[in-house]
Enzyme design. Structure first.
Site, PDB file in Angstrom:
ATOM      1  N   ASP A  10     -31.504  13.627  27.799  1.00  0.00           N
ATOM      2  CA  ASP A  10     -32.780  13.402  28.479  1.00  0.00           C
ATOM      3  C   ASP A  10     -33.892  13.742  27.478  1.00  0.00           C
ATOM      4  O   ASP A  10     -33.996  14.886  27.020  1.00  0.00           O
ATOM      5  CB  ASP A  10     -32.828  14.334  29.694  1.00  0.00           C
ATOM      6  CG  ASP A  10     -34.133  14.253  30.450  1.00  0.00           C
ATOM      7  OD1 ASP A  10     -35.112  13.650  29.949  1.00  0.00           O
ATOM      8  OD2 ASP A  10     -34.181  14.815  31.560  1.00  0.00           O
ATOM      9  N   ILE A  11     -34.719  12.769  27.156  1.00  0.00           N
ATOM     10  CA  ILE A  11     -35.728  12.959  26.106  1.00  0.00           C
ATOM     11  C   ILE A  11     -36.760  14.040  26.478  1.00  0.00           C
ATOM     12  O   ILE A  11     -37.358  14.652  25.596  1.00  0.00           O
ATOM     13  CB  ILE A  11     -36.405  11.611  25.755  1.00  0.00           C
ATOM     14  CG1 ILE A  11     -36.981  11.649  24.340  1.00  0.00           C
ATOM     15  CG2 ILE A  11     -37.462  11.231  26.785  1.00  0.00           C
ATOM     16  CD1 ILE A  11     -37.372  10.285  23.799  1.00  0.00           C
ATOM     17  N   ASN A  24     -46.200   1.298  29.799  1.00  0.00           N
ATOM     18  CA  ASN A  24     -46.725  -0.047  30.083  1.00  0.00           C
ATOM     19  C   ASN A  24     -48.132  -0.140  29.489  1.00  0.00           C
ATOM     20  O   ASN A  24     -48.737   0.867  29.107  1.00  0.00           O
ATOM     21  CB  ASN A  24     -46.731  -0.339  31.590  1.00  0.00           C
ATOM     22  CG  ASN A  24     -47.453   0.727  32.373  1.00  0.00           C
ATOM     23  OD1 ASN A  24     -48.654   0.936  32.194  1.00  0.00           O
ATOM     24  ND2 ASN A  24     -46.734   1.444  33.233  1.00  0.00           N
ATOM     25  N   VAL A  33     -38.017   6.172  31.888  1.00  0.00           N
ATOM     26  CA  VAL A  33     -38.345   7.314  31.027  1.00  0.00           C
ATOM     27  C   VAL A  33     -39.825   7.695  31.165  1.00  0.00           C
ATOM     28  O   VAL A  33     -40.192   8.866  31.052  1.00  0.00           O
ATOM     29  CB  VAL A  33     -37.927   7.011  29.569  1.00  0.00           C
ATOM     30  CG1 VAL A  33     -38.776   5.958  28.920  1.00  0.00           C
ATOM     31  CG2 VAL A  33     -37.903   8.281  28.735  1.00  0.00           C
ATOM     32  N   ASP A  34     -40.662   6.713  31.433  1.00  0.00           N
ATOM     33  CA  ASP A  34     -42.100   6.952  31.650  1.00  0.00           C
ATOM     34  C   ASP A  34     -42.301   7.926  32.827  1.00  0.00           C
ATOM     35  O   ASP A  34     -43.027   8.934  32.720  1.00  0.00           O
ATOM     36  CB  ASP A  34     -42.764   5.591  31.942  1.00  0.00           C
ATOM     37  CG  ASP A  34     -44.267   5.603  31.794  1.00  0.00           C
ATOM     38  OD1 ASP A  34     -44.830   6.656  31.472  1.00  0.00           O
ATOM     39  OD2 ASP A  34     -44.881   4.538  32.021  1.00  0.00           O
ATOM     40  N   SER A 117     -37.908  -0.678  25.858  1.00  0.00           N
ATOM     41  CA  SER A 117     -37.729  -2.025  26.442  1.00  0.00           C
ATOM     42  C   SER A 117     -36.341  -2.296  27.015  1.00  0.00           C
ATOM     43  O   SER A 117     -36.116  -3.374  27.573  1.00  0.00           O
ATOM     44  CB  SER A 117     -38.057  -3.146  25.439  1.00  0.00           C
ATOM     45  OG  SER A 117     -39.449  -3.268  25.267  1.00  0.00           O
ATOM     46  N   GLY A 119     -34.687  -0.908  29.521  1.00  0.00           N
ATOM     47  CA  GLY A 119     -34.463  -0.648  30.938  1.00  0.00           C
ATOM     48  C   GLY A 119     -35.149  -1.721  31.763  1.00  0.00           C
ATOM     49  O   GLY A 119     -34.748  -2.895  31.766  1.00  0.00           O
TER      50      GLY A 119
HETATM   51  N1  APR Z   1     -34.547  10.181  28.544  1.00  0.00           N
HETATM   52  C1  APR Z   1     -34.168   9.227  27.668  1.00  0.00           C
HETATM   53  N2  APR Z   1     -34.033   7.922  28.012  1.00  0.00           N
HETATM   54  C2  APR Z   1     -34.283   7.603  29.312  1.00  0.00           C
HETATM   55  C3  APR Z   1     -34.691   8.542  30.274  1.00  0.00           C
HETATM   56  C4  APR Z   1     -34.833   9.885  29.844  1.00  0.00           C
HETATM   57  N3  APR Z   1     -35.216  10.855  30.684  1.00  0.00           N
HETATM   58  N4  APR Z   1     -34.868   7.886  31.471  1.00  0.00           N
HETATM   59  C5  APR Z   1     -34.553   6.595  31.249  1.00  0.00           C
HETATM   60  N5  APR Z   1     -34.195   6.414  29.958  1.00  0.00           N
HETATM   61  C6  APR Z   1     -33.762   5.197  29.253  1.00  0.00           C
HETATM   62  C7  APR Z   1     -33.268   4.049  30.091  1.00  0.00           C
HETATM   63  O1  APR Z   1     -31.905   4.289  30.446  1.00  0.00           O
HETATM   64  C8  APR Z   1     -33.378   2.893  29.091  1.00  0.00           C
HETATM   65  O2  APR Z   1     -32.245   2.867  28.221  1.00  0.00           O
HETATM   66  O3  APR Z   1     -34.888   4.642  28.572  1.00  0.00           O
HETATM   67  C9  APR Z   1     -34.607   3.280  28.273  1.00  0.00           C
HETATM   68  C10 APR Z   1     -35.868   2.476  28.550  1.00  0.00           C
HETATM   69  O4  APR Z   1     -35.928   2.149  29.923  1.00  0.00           O
HETATM   70  P1  APR Z   1     -37.275   2.145  30.780  1.00  0.00           P
HETATM   71  O5  APR Z   1     -37.728   3.531  30.997  1.00  0.00           O
HETATM   72  O6  APR Z   1     -37.031   1.285  31.951  1.00  0.00           O
HETATM   73  O7  APR Z   1     -38.368   1.464  29.778  1.00  0.00           O
HETATM   74  P2  APR Z   1     -38.708  -0.089  29.460  1.00  0.00           P
HETATM   75  O8  APR Z   1     -37.530  -0.973  29.603  1.00  0.00           O
HETATM   76  O9  APR Z   1     -39.408  -0.043  28.137  1.00  0.00           O
HETATM   77  O10 APR Z   1     -39.710  -0.492  30.587  1.00  0.00           O
HETATM   78  C11 APR Z   1     -41.017   0.007  30.570  1.00  0.00           C
HETATM   79  O11 APR Z   1     -40.940   0.719  32.826  1.00  0.00           O
HETATM   80  O12 APR Z   1     -41.314   2.772  33.741  1.00  0.00           O
HETATM   81  C12 APR Z   1     -41.879   1.591  33.439  1.00  0.00           C
HETATM   82  O13 APR Z   1     -44.152   2.198  33.028  1.00  0.00           O
HETATM   83  C13 APR Z   1     -42.962   1.722  32.419  1.00  0.00           C
HETATM   84  O14 APR Z   1     -43.712  -0.447  32.992  1.00  0.00           O
HETATM   85  C14 APR Z   1     -43.058   0.299  32.000  1.00  0.00           C
HETATM   86  C15 APR Z   1     -41.615  -0.129  31.943  1.00  0.00           C
END
Ligand code: APR
Length: 179
Positions: A10-11, A24, A33-34, A117, A119
């Site tokens: 978990d980052i 975003n 992760v956001d 990107s 997720g």
């Molecule tokens: N630590 C590390 N990695 C994580 C965590 C965490 N706590 N939570 C999720 N992830 C991973 C997901 O499993 C995925 O592999 O981060 C990666 C990116 O996924 P997303 O968070 O969905 O990011 P993204 O695909 O870039 O989409 C961005 O999602 O939350 C919204 O506001 C954000 O609109 C933006 C979009």
């Protein structure tokens, strides 16, 4: 060279100078992760983000990290996957480069990235992992003064972790990177 580590976890728990958020373009918070980063940082983070005027896709902005163990959060806006013909690879590469540049500009010596990107934005995992690893390796090769000590690629689940490891080993075998 031993400046890249691929880890699973978990980052928000990682002790580095800067963690990168997969944000975003409104820097408005979200899920994935956001959401995790904003929850762990506390309300100061969204307040600071709201004053930044958003961020272009392919770029990044830096803020404080509030209640997180890091000193900075670098908010990188990855591309939404649209099939691959809309400039997604260069936009994703540019997110990594810009985040690394910001970290160096602010004196961060350690930085952690999630799989930007991969997720909600739907970027195919192995293609994204290859871009992530290549951009970090190229940046570190050019960073002759070694201002960055360590770049962590943080994989949330085992599938992402296995993919990153495979991509990294392939790249090393082809002589493009070294750990
Ligand atoms: N630590 C590390 N990695 C994580 C965590 C965490 N706590 N939570 C999720 N992830 C991973 C997901 O499993 C995925 O592999 O981060 C990666 C990116 O996924 P997303 O968070 O969905 O990011 P993204 O695909 O870039 O989409 C961005 O999602 O939350 C919204 O506001 C954000 O609109 C933006 C979009």
């Amino acid at each position: 060279m031993n400046r890249i580590q691929i880890v699973q976890g978990d980052i928000t728990k990682v002790e580095v100078d800067a963690i990168v958020n997969a944000a975003n373009s409104r820097l408005a918070g979200g899920g994935g992760v956001d959401g995790a980063i904003h929850r762990a940082a506390g309300p100061g983070l969204i307040e600071e983000c709201s004053r930044l005027g958003g961020c272009d896709t392919g770029s990044a902005k830096i803020t404080g990290a509030y209640d997180l163990p890091a000193r900075y959060v670098i908010h990188a806006v990855g591309p939404i996957w649209q099939g691959g013909q809309a400039g997604e690879p260069s936009l994703l590469a540019s997110c990594y480069r810009r985040s690394l540049e910001l970290a160096v500009e602010h004196g961060a010596r350690t930085i952690a990235f999630p799989a930007i990107s991969c997720g909600i934005y739907g970027y195919p995992l192995s293609a994204a992992a290859e871009i992530a690893v290549k951009e970090v390796v190229s940046f570190l090769e050019l960073d002759e003064s070694e201002s960055l000590e360590m770049v962590l690629l943080v994989c949330f689940d085992s599938g992402v972790h296995e993919c990153y490891e495979r991509v990294f080993e392939d790249l090393c075998r082809r002589g493009r990177g070294q750990r």
